[in-house]
Design a protein around this motif. Structure first.
Motif, PDB file in Angstrom:
ATOM      1  N   VAL A   3      28.166  23.966  11.373  1.00  9.86           N
ATOM      2  CA  VAL A   3      28.725  24.589  10.178  1.00  9.86           C
ATOM      3  C   VAL A   3      27.695  25.572   9.638  1.00  9.86           C
ATOM      4  CG1 VAL A   3      29.646  24.242   7.866  1.00  9.86           C
ATOM      5  CG2 VAL A   3      30.045  22.509   9.634  1.00  9.86           C
ATOM      6  N   GLU A   4      28.101  26.839   9.534  1.00 11.83           N
ATOM      7  CA  GLU A   4      27.246  27.870   8.955  1.00 11.83           C
ATOM      8  C   GLU A   4      27.791  28.205   7.566  1.00 11.83           C
ATOM      9  OE1 GLU A   4      26.292  30.929  12.344  1.00 11.83           O
ATOM     10  OE2 GLU A   4      28.183  29.897  12.759  1.00 11.83           O
ATOM     11  N   ILE A   5      26.889  28.267   6.591  1.00 10.14           N
ATOM     12  CA  ILE A   5      27.316  28.507   5.211  1.00 10.14           C
ATOM     13  C   ILE A   5      26.561  29.709   4.654  1.00 10.14           C
ATOM     14  CG2 ILE A   5      27.677  27.512   2.926  1.00 10.14           C
ATOM     15  CD1 ILE A   5      27.249  24.730   4.218  1.00 10.14           C
ATOM     16  N   TRP A   6      27.302  30.772   4.388  1.00 16.36           N
ATOM     17  CA  TRP A   6      26.723  31.943   3.739  1.00 16.36           C
ATOM     18  C   TRP A   6      26.809  31.746   2.229  1.00 16.36           C
ATOM     19  CZ3 TRP A   6      28.565  32.389   8.614  1.00 16.36           C
ATOM     20  CH2 TRP A   6      27.889  33.244   9.498  1.00 16.36           C
ATOM     21  N   SER A   7      25.680  31.937   1.546  1.00 14.90           N
ATOM     22  CA  SER A   7      25.691  31.768   0.100  1.00 14.90           C
ATOM     23  C   SER A   7      24.460  32.442  -0.501  1.00 14.90           C
ATOM     24  CB  SER A   7      25.708  30.285  -0.290  1.00 14.90           C
ATOM     25  OG  SER A   7      24.459  29.676  -0.036  1.00 14.90           O
ATOM     26  N   ASP A   8      24.440  32.510  -1.834  1.00 18.08           N
ATOM     27  CA  ASP A   8      23.290  33.050  -2.542  1.00 18.08           C
ATOM     28  C   ASP A   8      22.813  32.003  -3.545  1.00 18.08           C
ATOM     29  OD1 ASP A   8      21.307  34.773  -3.342  1.00 18.08           O
ATOM     30  OD2 ASP A   8      22.643  36.387  -3.999  1.00 18.08           O
ATOM     31  N   VAL A   9      21.521  32.028  -3.841  1.00 16.26           N
ATOM     32  CA  VAL A   9      20.946  30.994  -4.706  1.00 16.26           C
ATOM     33  C   VAL A   9      21.182  31.261  -6.187  1.00 16.26           C
ATOM     34  CG1 VAL A   9      19.215  30.237  -3.052  1.00 16.26           C
ATOM     35  CG2 VAL A   9      18.682  32.132  -4.607  1.00 16.26           C
ATOM     36  N   VAL A  10      21.828  32.384  -6.515  1.00 15.57           N
ATOM     37  CA  VAL A  10      22.179  32.657  -7.912  1.00 15.57           C
ATOM     38  C   VAL A  10      23.699  32.683  -8.092  1.00 15.57           C
ATOM     39  CG1 VAL A  10      20.038  33.872  -8.467  1.00 15.57           C
ATOM     40  CG2 VAL A  10      21.986  35.161  -7.531  1.00 15.57           C
ATOM     41  N   HIS A 108      15.691  34.130   0.162  1.00 14.63           N
ATOM     42  CA  HIS A 108      16.336  33.996   1.474  1.00 14.63           C
ATOM     43  C   HIS A 108      15.312  34.022   2.606  1.00 14.63           C
ATOM     44  CE1 HIS A 108      20.434  33.895   0.123  1.00 14.63           C
ATOM     45  NE2 HIS A 108      20.291  35.014  -0.565  1.00 14.63           N
ATOM     46  N   GLN A 109      14.258  34.799   2.445  1.00 15.93           N
ATOM     47  CA  GLN A 109      13.213  34.794   3.476  1.00 15.93           C
ATOM     48  C   GLN A 109      12.613  33.397   3.627  1.00 15.93           C
ATOM     49  OE1 GLN A 109      10.682  38.169   4.541  1.00 15.93           O
ATOM     50  NE2 GLN A 109      10.850  38.776   2.375  1.00 15.93           N
ATOM     51  N   LEU A 110      12.360  32.737   2.502  1.00 16.20           N
ATOM     52  CA  LEU A 110      11.789  31.397   2.572  1.00 16.20           C
ATOM     53  C   LEU A 110      12.788  30.385   3.120  1.00 16.20           C
ATOM     54  CD1 LEU A 110       9.591  31.150  -0.645  1.00 16.20           C
ATOM     55  CD2 LEU A 110       8.938  31.768   1.687  1.00 16.20           C
ATOM     56  N   LEU A 111      14.067  30.628   2.923  1.00 18.81           N
ATOM     57  CA  LEU A 111      15.071  29.735   3.505  1.00 18.81           C
ATOM     58  C   LEU A 111      15.106  29.870   5.031  1.00 18.81           C
ATOM     59  CD1 LEU A 111      17.864  30.094   0.828  1.00 18.81           C
ATOM     60  CD2 LEU A 111      16.728  27.959   1.482  1.00 18.81           C
ATOM     61  N   GLN A 120      15.438  23.145   5.465  1.00 19.56           N
ATOM     62  CA  GLN A 120      16.223  24.204   4.840  1.00 19.56           C
ATOM     63  C   GLN A 120      17.110  23.687   3.726  1.00 19.56           C
ATOM     64  OE1 GLN A 120      19.339  26.281   7.075  1.00 19.56           O
ATOM     65  NE2 GLN A 120      18.488  28.247   6.400  1.00 19.56           N
ATOM     66  N   ASP A 121      17.781  22.566   3.939  1.00 21.31           N
ATOM     67  CA  ASP A 121      18.678  22.060   2.901  1.00 21.31           C
ATOM     68  C   ASP A 121      17.902  21.666   1.649  1.00 21.31           C
ATOM     69  OD1 ASP A 121      21.586  21.139   2.343  1.00 21.31           O
ATOM     70  OD2 ASP A 121      20.343  19.459   1.699  1.00 21.31           O
ATOM     71  N   ALA A 122      16.729  21.078   1.835  1.00 14.55           N
ATOM     72  CA  ALA A 122      15.913  20.668   0.688  1.00 14.55           C
ATOM     73  C   ALA A 122      15.452  21.877  -0.122  1.00 14.55           C
ATOM     74  CB  ALA A 122      14.713  19.870   1.171  1.00 14.55           C
ATOM     75  N   VAL A 123      15.050  22.941   0.563  1.00 16.11           N
ATOM     76  CA  VAL A 123      14.605  24.145  -0.137  1.00 16.11           C
ATOM     77  C   VAL A 123      15.788  24.823  -0.828  1.00 16.11           C
ATOM     78  CG1 VAL A 123      13.563  26.436   0.140  1.00 16.11           C
ATOM     79  CG2 VAL A 123      12.621  24.477   1.377  1.00 16.11           C
ATOM     80  N   LYS A 124      16.918  24.859  -0.151  1.00 18.99           N
ATOM     81  CA  LYS A 124      18.123  25.439  -0.749  1.00 18.99           C
ATOM     82  C   LYS A 124      18.493  24.703  -2.038  1.00 18.99           C
ATOM     83  CE  LYS A 124      21.960  28.019  -0.476  1.00 18.99           C
ATOM     84  NZ  LYS A 124      21.977  29.489  -0.310  1.00 18.99           N
ATOM     85  N   LEU A 138      13.691  33.046 -10.072  1.00 17.51           N
ATOM     86  CA  LEU A 138      13.667  33.079  -8.614  1.00 17.51           C
ATOM     87  C   LEU A 138      13.282  34.444  -8.056  1.00 17.51           C
ATOM     88  CD1 LEU A 138      16.712  30.872  -7.529  1.00 17.51           C
ATOM     89  CD2 LEU A 138      14.367  30.211  -8.101  1.00 17.51           C
ATOM     90  N   GLY A 139      13.110  35.423  -8.916  1.00 26.36           N
ATOM     91  CA  GLY A 139      12.634  36.719  -8.468  1.00 26.36           C
ATOM     92  C   GLY A 139      11.123  36.826  -8.493  1.00 26.36           C
ATOM     93  N   ASP A 140      10.443  35.754  -8.865  1.00 27.99           N
ATOM     94  CA  ASP A 140       8.990  35.732  -8.942  1.00 27.99           C
ATOM     95  C   ASP A 140       8.435  34.998  -7.728  1.00 27.99           C
ATOM     96  OD1 ASP A 140       6.344  35.889 -10.342  1.00 27.99           O
ATOM     97  OD2 ASP A 140       6.579  33.702 -10.310  1.00 27.99           O
ATOM     98  N   ASP A 141       7.568  35.650  -6.956  1.00 27.51           N
ATOM     99  CA  ASP A 141       7.067  35.066  -5.715  1.00 27.51           C
ATOM    100  C   ASP A 141       6.278  33.786  -5.940  1.00 27.51           C
ATOM    101  OD1 ASP A 141       8.280  37.118  -4.384  1.00 27.51           O
ATOM    102  OD2 ASP A 141       6.424  38.128  -3.763  1.00 27.51           O
ATOM    103  N   ASP A 142       5.453  33.736  -6.981  1.00 30.01           N
ATOM    104  CA  ASP A 142       4.678  32.519  -7.245  1.00 30.01           C
ATOM    105  C   ASP A 142       5.598  31.337  -7.529  1.00 30.01           C
ATOM    106  OD1 ASP A 142       2.234  33.775  -6.900  1.00 30.01           O
ATOM    107  OD2 ASP A 142       1.995  34.247  -9.021  1.00 30.01           O
ATOM    108  N   THR A 143       6.666  31.612  -8.268  1.00 28.25           N
ATOM    109  CA  THR A 143       7.638  30.553  -8.560  1.00 28.25           C
ATOM    110  C   THR A 143       8.317  30.081  -7.283  1.00 28.25           C
ATOM    111  OG1 THR A 143       8.052  31.425 -10.782  1.00 28.25           O
ATOM    112  CG2 THR A 143       9.741  29.988  -9.835  1.00 28.25           C
ATOM    113  N   LEU A 144       8.731  31.012  -6.438  1.00 26.72           N
ATOM    114  CA  LEU A 144       9.385  30.651  -5.176  1.00 26.72           C
ATOM    115  C   LEU A 144       8.473  29.802  -4.302  1.00 26.72           C
ATOM    116  CD1 LEU A 144      11.170  33.979  -4.147  1.00 26.72           C
ATOM    117  CD2 LEU A 144      12.278  31.865  -4.894  1.00 26.72           C
ATOM    118  N   VAL A 145       7.222  30.208  -4.191  1.00 24.49           N
ATOM    119  CA  VAL A 145       6.274  29.465  -3.350  1.00 24.49           C
ATOM    120  C   VAL A 145       6.086  28.058  -3.889  1.00 24.49           C
ATOM    121  CG1 VAL A 145       3.855  29.338  -2.636  1.00 24.49           C
ATOM    122  CG2 VAL A 145       5.099  31.508  -2.468  1.00 24.49           C
TER     123      VAL A 145
END
Length: 238
Positions: A3-10, A108-111, A120-124, A138-145
């Motif tokens: 199952v492939e799921i296309w989505s966005d985190v916002v 999405h790069q980190l996903l 992947q599911d845990a990070v998503k 989520l647009g801040d790199d330090d926050t994403l990391v």
């Protein structure tokens, strides 16, 4: 079965759709044989990120959405309240009044990195919860990391990925593939490249499609032995 799921985190319906699909998967007899891959989709690649958390609840999200879709702010507030209520019915606690705008390409790069490491599911899930329940930028790199590390990724590797834009081409390819498959929005679910499901459908709908896809992709179960009385190319059993 894949199952492939296309989505966005916002995307609020992507989070709601994730919960409904997960409920269907728990009820699916062959869930251990299902591989789930999260694919990238950017709702608005032109979004300018806010890189700090909101000071508190505000009307900023409603006003931004109002300007984008051309509907009165009061009407948009009602739409947001409706989505929040639907989310609550799925066990999610939304606080969209503290959400801040984010360009999601780096999320999405980190996903993509997370998929390589099996988390992947845990990070998503961490990204979605951070956006809709905590108001993390989520647009801040330090926050994403930091968030990705909480879900199992190595901080140094995550920073290297973002510094190199290592998966930007993969993100763009995901978006192009979704469009080629006919997706006009997200969430968009593709099962074994045979069935496509658009939107956050009810749990029962997901379960029905999983069962149908499984039945069609597997051979019949043979009951009885090869020595049963029957006729074949060499004649009939006596």
């Amino acid at each position: 079965m894949k199952v492939e799921i296309w989505s966005d985190v916002v995307c609020p319906w992507c989070y709601i759709g994730k919960r409904r699909f997960e409920s269907a998967l728990r009820a699916f007899e062959h869930r251990e044989d299902v591989e789930v891959e999260w694919r990238s989709f950017e709702l608005d690649p032109t979004t300018q990120s806010v890189t700090t958390r909101a000071d508190g609840p505000s009307d900023a999200h409603a006003r931004k959405l109002s300007a984008k879709i051309g509907r009165p702010v009061e009407e948009v507030r009602e739409l947001i309240a409706h989505v929040d209520a639907v989310a609550a019915a799925e066990g999610l606690e939304f606080h969209q009044d503290v959400s801040v705008p984010a360009n999601t390409v780096n999320a999405h790069q980190l996903l993509h990195l997370a998929r390589e490491h099996g988390v992947q599911d845990a990070v998503k899930e961490r990204f979605l919860h951070a956006n809709f329940s905590e108001g993390e930028p989520l647009g801040d790199d330090d926050t994403l990391v930091r968030l990705a590390a909480e879900a199992g990724l190595d901080e140094a590797e995550s920073r290297a990925v973002l510094a190199e834009d290592r998966y930007v081409d993969a993100v763009r390819a995901d978006v192009a593939e979704a469009q080629a498959l006919g997706a006009r929005g997200v969430p968009f679910f593709v099962i074994d490249r045979k069935y496509g499901i658009a939107g956050a459908q009810p749990t029962e709908q997901f379960l029905q499609v999983l069962q149908r896809a499984w039945q069609e992709s597997r051979p019949l179960t043979l009951v009885g032995g090869d020595d049963a009385e029957a006729c074949g190319p060499e004649g009939c059993a006596i």
